[in-house]
Design an enzyme around this catalytic site. Structure first.
Site, short mmCIF file in Angstrom:
data_model
loop_
_atom_site.label_atom_id
_atom_site.label_comp_id
_atom_site.label_asym_id
_atom_site.label_seq_id
_atom_site.Cartn_x
_atom_site.Cartn_y
_atom_site.Cartn_z
N ASP A 189 -5.29 32.77 18.72
CA ASP A 189 -4.64 33.41 17.57
C ASP A 189 -4.82 32.62 16.29
O ASP A 189 -4.25 32.95 15.25
CB ASP A 189 -3.14 33.62 17.86
CG ASP A 189 -2.39 32.30 18.05
OD1 ASP A 189 -3.05 31.23 18.09
OD2 ASP A 189 -1.15 32.33 18.17
N GLU B 40 0.36 24.34 23.26
CA GLU B 40 -1.07 24.12 23.03
C GLU B 40 -1.30 22.80 22.30
O GLU B 40 -2.22 22.05 22.63
CB GLU B 40 -1.65 25.28 22.21
CG GLU B 40 -1.68 26.59 22.97
CD GLU B 40 -2.05 27.77 22.08
OE1 GLU B 40 -2.63 28.74 22.59
OE2 GLU B 40 -1.74 27.71 20.86
N ASP C 272 7.09 27.26 10.66
CA ASP C 272 7.00 28.58 11.29
C ASP C 272 6.79 28.49 12.80
O ASP C 272 6.54 29.49 13.47
CB ASP C 272 5.87 29.40 10.67
CG ASP C 272 4.50 28.75 10.85
OD1 ASP C 272 4.43 27.60 11.34
OD2 ASP C 272 3.49 29.38 10.47
N GLU D 117 -2.94 22.88 8.43
CA GLU D 117 -1.91 21.90 8.80
C GLU D 117 -2.47 20.84 9.75
O GLU D 117 -2.16 19.66 9.62
CB GLU D 117 -0.72 22.61 9.43
CG GLU D 117 0.11 23.41 8.43
CD GLU D 117 1.18 24.25 9.09
OE1 GLU D 117 2.20 24.53 8.42
OE2 GLU D 117 1.00 24.62 10.27
N ASP E 140 -52.46 -4.45 11.66
CA ASP E 140 -51.92 -3.14 11.99
C ASP E 140 -51.74 -3.14 13.51
O ASP E 140 -52.73 -3.20 14.25
CB ASP E 140 -52.90 -2.03 11.60
CG ASP E 140 -52.90 -1.74 10.11
OD1 ASP E 140 -52.40 -2.57 9.34
OD2 ASP E 140 -53.43 -0.68 9.72
N HIS F 62 -55.42 -10.27 9.45
CA HIS F 62 -55.21 -10.94 8.17
C HIS F 62 -54.26 -12.13 8.34
O HIS F 62 -53.60 -12.28 9.36
CB HIS F 62 -54.65 -9.95 7.15
CG HIS F 62 -55.61 -8.88 6.75
ND1 HIS F 62 -56.04 -8.71 5.46
CD2 HIS F 62 -56.24 -7.92 7.49
CE1 HIS F 62 -56.89 -7.69 5.41
NE2 HIS F 62 -57.03 -7.19 6.63
N SER G 158 -56.92 -5.41 21.24
CA SER G 158 -56.72 -6.84 21.44
C SER G 158 -55.41 -7.28 20.82
O SER G 158 -54.59 -6.45 20.42
CB SER G 158 -57.89 -7.64 20.87
OG SER G 158 -57.89 -8.93 21.44
#
Length: 625
Positions: free
Chosen positions: A186, A193, A222, A229, A438, A494, A581
């Site tokens: 409701d 609940e 109420d 609320e 990389d 590098h 590698s």
């Protein structure tokens, strides 16, 4: 597309809130490092919850299509469309945005096939921070889908993305909470609940004062608690004494001191499976999410599914690494037959017995023969095959010369990059070390950490790595960094630091693979393989040992600098010929403070995908600065 509940009905109010959100994102996007997921994000790091919707695409041919979204270590997928050139998904996902977290969403589009692997057709990267901070008239955009093996446009993707209003998130959260206990549907909670809902929160202190909490929530007296609320009650206690100790959806315990993180966690948890057309999740990579049912069944039966860290490197059929640039997990492509062959050699007693009884010499001869083949003019026909195999992992636009420049496959393999393709971080500061290749990187504060988390050889030690002709005394207890290069990587290495090259020592040895399957076996890959050790004397890090390690199908290690040279960090130091590698750098004890994200990933046995020039760590030798 589900936007209605998240937007204010007042145009001026909505515009004001959006402006504030954009301002926050602009401020927070200035510092981005790592982080993601259903974790308890801190209030300072929380930037918002974005709703990303993949709307549709326009492709160049008909097929059944699916799309995947990857952000950080999470991947989601849409449903498969009908046969069409213009797939429509209208599939959405809520994504957590953190100021220091991942912000580039990779979208991939696949043509599907139920009997075999689906094919990746196009992709795009969406920088969510950039998109959300632009002053656009619409939340909907159209972007190009790119061919993964080139820069060709293969389609168009339409998507929408916006950051949900924080006030609406709180209301929506309260609405979801209320729906758990609203048994008669409701729209309100009776005391009975409300009482059961408080019990579900797992907070005994709150459960002991349900009457008081109900009275506090029922402002209009109420006899029931409305959505507004309940939202007010939860918001008040969020700042004072939290009511919810465990997530009502997944049951995970929440951090009472981090209420923003708790609300974000539960909001995303509630969103799983509750929205219309929500993308399905639980995947680590887009490749995993896109698999056809037959391949998925085969993977489940043979390869024990996906995982990260050691399980993905040495036990499962997939190697997952963390991409430092995009902050997402990516899958390293390895042929299934090669995986099985490596396991048969490195992870069972007959294979190890073979290696000890002549297998090493056989692998040496095979590597030499393959090296000769890749130096022949006929080997150029292998270049297109190689590019196709790694089409979504190669960026040929960075290559210095066009493909017709290369007269052998090895020339292509050791290709140079265009000037500026690898910017060097803090070039003017010698006290900051950078990544030397990389590669897939693992970093450890000392050798003991490396053997606990990653290297499983029986005899691995610094002295064993450097050989008998180099004194290991400088490096005992020092940090160790492993740069593992896969075949698809740029194969020139590098310098990570600036200094003077004191010496080179070449150590003969085996040519074991450097794949994690071998590294995490009982083979002593790094201390038995052919390698070249160089010692660099620096002003900020003391002595640094740079070890280039040969591997299966690597015929040679070539250095482009000489003993006595003064070198700058980021400069080219040499290259590996055909094959994958590894480079290992060893620092003196207490000489370097390695970047935390690299250490964190390594502590969970997860390699970090890095590029030349990225930061590695800062000098800890204050007396040398």
């Amino acid at each position: 597309m589900g936007h209605g509940s998240s937007k204010d009905s007042s145009p001026s109010s909505s515009q004001s809130r959006r402006a504030k959100l954009r301002q926050k994102l602009r401020r927070d996007s200035r510092s981005k490092q790592s982080g993601n997921g259903f974790k308890l994000v801190s209030a300072d790091d929380f930037a918002g919850i974005a709703l990303l919707t993949l709307i549709s695409a326009k492709m160049t041919f008909k097929d059944k299509w699916l799309a995947c979204v990857t952000l950080g270590e999470q991947t989601f997928r849409t449903d498969i469309t009908d046969q069409t050139e213009e797939p429509v998904w209208n599939s959405e996902k809520k994504l957590l945005l953190e100021s220091n977290g991942p912000h580039i969403a990779r979208v991939t589009v696949y043509e599907t096939n139920l009997l075999k692997k689906n094919n990746l057709i196009g992709y795009c990267d969406i920088n969510l921070f950039v998109f959300l901070t632009q002053d656009l008239e619409s939340d909907i955009a159209e972007v190009d889908l790119l061919d993964p093996s080139s820069t060709d446009v293969v389609g168009k993707l339409s998507f929408s993305c916006y950051v949900e209003d924080p006030e609406e998130i709180e209301k929506d959260f309260a609405r979801r909470i209320l729906s758990i206990g609203d048994y008669n549907e409701d729209g309100c909670l009776s005391f009975s609940e409300f009482s059961q809902l408080i019990d579900a929160f797992g907070n005994q202190a709150a459960a002991d004062k349900k009457d008081e909490l109900f009275r506090d929530a029922d402002k209009n007296r109420d006899g029931v608690v409305s959505i507004d609320e309940l939202a007010s009650l939860l918001s008040y206690h969020q700042e004072k004494e939290p009511l919810i100790n465990s997530c009502p959806v997944c049951g995970e315990l929440l951090d009472a001191s981090n209420q923003v993180g708790s609300m974000v966690h539960m909001t995303l948890c509630f969103n799983e499976g509750t929205r219309n057309n929500a993308m399905s999740g639980g995947f680590l990579t887009d490749k995993q999410a896109s698999y056809g049912w037959l391949l998925k069944l085969s993977e489940w039966a043979q390869y024990s599914s996906y995982g990260i860290g050691l399980h993905s490197g040495s036990k499962a059929g997939h190697i997952l690494v963390f991409d430092r640039t995009t902050k997402r997990l990516v899958e390293e492509l390895i042929d299934g037959k090669i995986i099985l062959a490596m396991r048969s050699l490195y992870q069972n007693k007959p294979g190890l017995y073979f290696l000890g009884k002549g297998g090493k010499e056989i692998m040496q001869k095979l590597s030499e023969k393959q090296g000769e083949k890749m130096n022949s003019a006929e080997s150029t026909k292998e270049i297109p095959k190689f590019i196709e195999l790694f089409k979504d992992q190669l960026n040929l636009s960075e290559t210095k010369y066009p493909l017709d420049h290369f007269k052998t496959f090895n020339e292509f393999f050791i290709r140079e990059l265009k000037p500026g393709a690898r910017p060097i971080a803090f070039m003017d500061r010698d006290d900051i070390a950078v990544c030397g290749a990389d590669s897939r990187l693992t970093a450890f504060k000392n050798v003991e950490d490396s053997t606990r988390f990653w290297v499983k050889g029986r005899k691995f030690s610094i002295q064993g790595l450097l050989g008998n002709d180099v004194s290991a005394s400088h490096f005992i207890g020092g940090a160790l960094v492993i740069f593992r290069l896969a075949p698809q990587d740029y194969h020139r290495f590098h310098l990570p630091v600036s200094g003077t090259i004191e010496r080179f020592v070449h150590i003969p040895g085996c040519l074991y693979t450097v794949n994690p399957i071998a590294v995490n076996s009982l083979c002593d890959v790094f201390t038995e393989n052919k390698r070249a050790v160089s010692i660099i004397s620096t002003s900020c890090f003391g002595k640094v040992a740079f070890v280039a390690i040969g591997a299966t199908m690597v015929g040679s290690i070539t250095f482009t600098r000489e003993k006595g040279d003064y070198v700058q960090k980021g400069e080219e130091f040499g290259y590996f010929s055909f094959g994958g590698s590894t480079v290992i750098c060893v620092f003196e004890k207490g000489a370097i403070k390695l970047d935390e994200d690299l250490l964190d990933n390594s502590a969970r046995s997860l390699e970090t995908l890095v590029r030349v020039g990225m930061t590695l760590g800062v000098s800890a030798k204050t007396n040398m600065r």
